[in-house]
Enzyme design. Structure first.
Site, PDB file in Angstrom:
ATOM      1  N   LYS A  62       0.815  -0.922   0.045  1.00 61.05           N
ATOM      2  CA  LYS A  62      -0.089   0.002  -0.032  1.00 61.05           C
ATOM      3  C   LYS A  62       0.894   1.171   0.112  1.00 61.05           C
ATOM      4  O   LYS A  62       1.920   1.022   0.694  1.00 61.05           O
ATOM      5  CB  LYS A  62      -0.991  -0.086   1.279  1.00 61.05           C
ATOM      6  CG  LYS A  62      -1.933   1.095   1.243  1.00 61.05           C
ATOM      7  CD  LYS A  62      -2.647   0.912   2.540  1.00 61.05           C
ATOM      8  CE  LYS A  62      -3.757   1.934   2.781  1.00 61.05           C
ATOM      9  NZ  LYS A  62      -4.835   1.606   3.923  1.00 61.05           N
TER      10      LYS A  62
ATOM     11  N   SER B 290      -9.893  -1.055   7.052  1.00 59.53           N
ATOM     12  CA  SER B 290      -9.262  -0.896   5.481  1.00 59.53           C
ATOM     13  C   SER B 290      -8.368  -2.076   5.172  1.00 59.53           C
ATOM     14  O   SER B 290      -7.921  -2.026   4.136  1.00 59.53           O
ATOM     15  CB  SER B 290      -8.280   0.245   5.878  1.00 59.53           C
ATOM     16  OG  SER B 290      -8.806   1.516   6.009  1.00 59.53           O
TER      17      SER B 290
ATOM     18  N   SER C 110      -9.463   1.296   3.106  1.00 55.76           N
ATOM     19  CA  SER C 110      -8.544   2.296   2.174  1.00 55.76           C
ATOM     20  C   SER C 110      -7.561   1.552   1.529  1.00 55.76           C
ATOM     21  O   SER C 110      -6.803   1.882   0.511  1.00 55.76           O
ATOM     22  CB  SER C 110      -7.960   3.170   3.137  1.00 55.76           C
ATOM     23  OG  SER C 110      -6.856   2.819   4.046  1.00 55.76           O
TER      24      SER C 110
END
Length: 442
Positions: free
Chosen positions: A80, A179, A155
């Site tokens: 990420k 997330s 996310s």
């Protein structure tokens, strides 16, 4: 080689150990798949070709002489875009951080590299990690594996998409309110939320430091266990002989089953029945303090998030996606005493939770009460955006508020996950239960 791209990370590792898979060829296969994929630029923010091939070549040399560093030595992983990578942009999905290039890797990336993992690159995410939907008009919105017109969950949106679209063997994300688990559930993956404080946040762009956690989005519980060990430089959980016989689960009624839409509801009920058929004993419990804790979210999350980012945001507010900016700025409504009082109240709620769930191996809930929302409607309908974002995050946030370890598993119904919430700092026990549940649900 196409088959390699669909294998679990652990199976790839075993193939490397057996001499059936060459790590350099494996990395090249993943890089070729990324570079030729029509949705690449919606999934990867940056691809680290040179680093991946150098790391893969070293893994291949170790494999030839029988000096592999771990089961996943030579396995390609995505990261990420809030994990610092030396000399590679790390912008956390925000124009506020455009051009930010760290000097060193995040500690978790250092640990994973030391155990032989191959870094494929950085995946897109919700801006500054403050949304459960994965919609990001500032950088890119990754697709959901079942519906390219829907969002993938956030996310850690690109992390989930990278694995679901066979562009990484595993993705590493962060989970502050869901997330890791939401994109895992919506893309039929296994997602592990670790206990706050267990896995290092050094070199990780923060959102709320007291809730931020690091965890994998994976194809199997075994992969999640192996990746957790990599992230912290530890020993993976022993999953051998895992069984549901004699296990006690509790279905949480409070909050978690409210406004549950038909498809996720049916998928959850079916999954619970399969766990029971496999030998688990299942009760239903109410924990009123969950509702009390949920009411504290504004003071706990938005106050801390705005406190961390206030100066950066207010220096250039127009650079942000308005929905995310306004969510941060809501933190202005809470004072320091509000924040302290909220934490005191949350600690009381956590004590009540601990008492209510004592004796259970895990507490069960639908990972998300909704299916992935439509992207075009999110773009045009403010009320829909707010409603869907809050619902997407509602159930997963329970695990963060209560300070738990948590695991989401696919149910077999597309984009529907079942969440198992365990005790704090007991990831190994949760993963063992999760492996048995995974077998019952497959």
């Amino acid at each position: 080689m196409d088959d390699w791209l669909k294998m679990t990370a652990s199976d790839l590792g075993r193939g490397i150990a057996a001499g059936e898979i060459d790590p350099f060829e494996l990395a090249q296969a993943y890089l070729d798949a990324i570079d030729t994929h029509p949705l690449r630029d919606r999934i990867y923010a940056r691809v680290t070709h040179d680093r991946a091939l150098v790391e893969a070549k070293a893994a291949a040399e170790r494999a030839k002489v029988g000096r592999r560093l771990s089961l996943l030595d030579g396995v390609p992983i995505s990261w990420k875009d809030l994990f610092d990578t030396a000399d590679v942009g790390t912008e956390a999905g925000s124009a506020l951080l455009k051009g930010r290039v760290p000097d060193t890797d995040a500690l978790v990336l250092q640990n994973a590299t030391a155990a032989g993992s191959v870094c494929l690159g950085k995946t897109h995410m919700s801006e500054l990690a403050f949304s459960g939907l994965g919609y990001n008009p500032i950088t890119a919105t990754p697709p959901c594996v079942h519906d390219e017109a829907a969002v993938p969950g956030g996310s850690s949106s690109g992390a989930g998409a990278s694995v679901a679209f066979n562009l990484a063997a595993c993705g590493i994300g962060s989970d502050t309110g869901g997330s890791v688990r939401i994109p895992s559930a919506w893309n039929d993956l296994v997602g592990l939320k670790t206990t706050s404080g267990r896995v290092s946040l050094e070199g990780v762009v923060p959102l709320c430091l007291r809730f931020d956690t690091v965890g994998p989005l994976a194809r199997s519980v075994e992969d999640a266990a192996q990746m957790l060990a990599m992230l912290e430089g530890g020993v993976p959980a022993d999953l051998r002989g895992a069984s549901l016989t004699g296990r006690r689960f509790a279905v949480l009624k409070t909050v978690a089953l409210n406004d549950l839409r038909d498809v996720p509801g049916q998928a959850f009920d079916d999954a619970v029945r399969r766990l029971e058929a496999a030998g688990a004993s299942i009760d239903t419990i109410e924990v009123p303090e969950v509702e009390q804790a949920m009411a504290l979210t504004g003071a706990l999350y938005t106050a801390e998030a705005y406190g961390l980012w206030r100066d950066v945001i207010e220096a250039n507010p127009d650079a942000m996606f308005s929905e995310i900016r306004e969510r941060f700025q809501a933190g202005r409504n809470f004072s320091g005493p509000d924040y302290v009082a909220a934490w005191a109240a949350l600690e009381s709620c956590r004590a009540a939770w601990d008492a209510a769930v004592a004796g259970y191996d895990a507490v069960l809930a639908p990972t998300s009460p909704i299916l992935p929302p439509n992207l075009s409607r999110l773009e045009s309908d403010h009320d829909y955006y707010v409603t869907e974002n809050l619902l997407a995050l509602r159930n997963t946030r329970i695990g963060n508020l209560m300070g738990l370890s948590a695991l989401t598993l696919p149910t077999g119904t597309p984009s529907c996950g079942i969440m198992l919430m365990g005790l704090p700092d007991c990831e190994e026990a949760l993963l063992r239960v999760g492996a048995a549940a995974e077998a019952a649900l497959t």
